[in-house]
Design a protein around this motif. Sequence first.
Motif, PDB file in Angstrom:
ATOM      1  N   THR A  44       0.838  -1.201   0.000  1.00  0.00           N
ATOM      2  CA  THR A  44       0.000   0.000   0.000  1.00  0.00           C
ATOM      3  C   THR A  44       0.874   1.252   0.000  1.00  0.00           C
ATOM      4  O   THR A  44       2.008   1.245   0.468  1.00  0.00           O
TER       5      THR A  44
ATOM      6  N   ILE B 287       0.418   5.421   0.892  1.00  0.00           N
ATOM      7  CA  ILE B 287      -0.499   6.386   1.496  1.00  0.00           C
ATOM      8  C   ILE B 287      -0.899   7.492   0.522  1.00  0.00           C
ATOM      9  O   ILE B 287      -2.021   7.985   0.559  1.00  0.00           O
ATOM     10  N   ILE B 288      -0.014   7.863  -0.381  1.00  0.00           N
ATOM     11  CA  ILE B 288      -0.337   8.928  -1.346  1.00  0.00           C
ATOM     12  C   ILE B 288      -1.248   8.387  -2.439  1.00  0.00           C
ATOM     13  O   ILE B 288      -2.293   8.961  -2.743  1.00  0.00           O
TER      14      ILE B 288
ATOM     15  N   SER C  41      -3.088   5.728  -2.416  1.00  0.00           N
ATOM     16  CA  SER C  41      -4.352   5.226  -1.875  1.00  0.00           C
ATOM     17  C   SER C  41      -5.373   6.345  -1.683  1.00  0.00           C
ATOM     18  O   SER C  41      -6.575   6.092  -1.681  1.00  0.00           O
ATOM     19  N   ASN C  42      -4.928   7.580  -1.511  1.00  0.00           N
ATOM     20  CA  ASN C  42      -5.831   8.696  -1.255  1.00  0.00           C
ATOM     21  C   ASN C  42      -6.071   9.581  -2.474  1.00  0.00           C
ATOM     22  O   ASN C  42      -6.736  10.607  -2.356  1.00  0.00           O
ATOM     23  N   MET C  43      -5.564   9.200  -3.625  1.00  0.00           N
ATOM     24  CA  MET C  43      -5.795   9.979  -4.845  1.00  0.00           C
ATOM     25  C   MET C  43      -6.956   9.380  -5.629  1.00  0.00           C
ATOM     26  O   MET C  43      -7.136   8.162  -5.636  1.00  0.00           O
TER      27      MET C  43
END
Length: 104
Positions: free
Chosen positions: A68, A70-71, A73-75
């Motif tokens: 995973t 973090i960048i 996954s949130n785009m």
Amino acid sequence: MIAESRTALPLHRHPAPHREFFRRYRHYGAQQEFRVSVLLSVLTFAASLVASFYAIAYATERASNPVTDIILSNMPVFNVDRLFVYGTVLVVFFGILLIAAHPK
């Protein structure tokens, strides 16, 4: 002087573009350095295709679990399939056109 000014013209402005096109290829094709350069380019390209094939096969065989991010996954997801496919085709077509028009 007139012959130099005709060769300096782009093909689309030349009075007889098809004759100028073949004249350029005859001129460069007669030079051994050009033929060697083309041969080496084709061999290098073929070697890169073989290396790419084996790299893809190796990466597919050794694939591991996804990680995973973090960048990412949130785009939001964007559909860029058409841009990728048609952009690639456009760049290849433009490159072939450029190489054909100016055999240097």
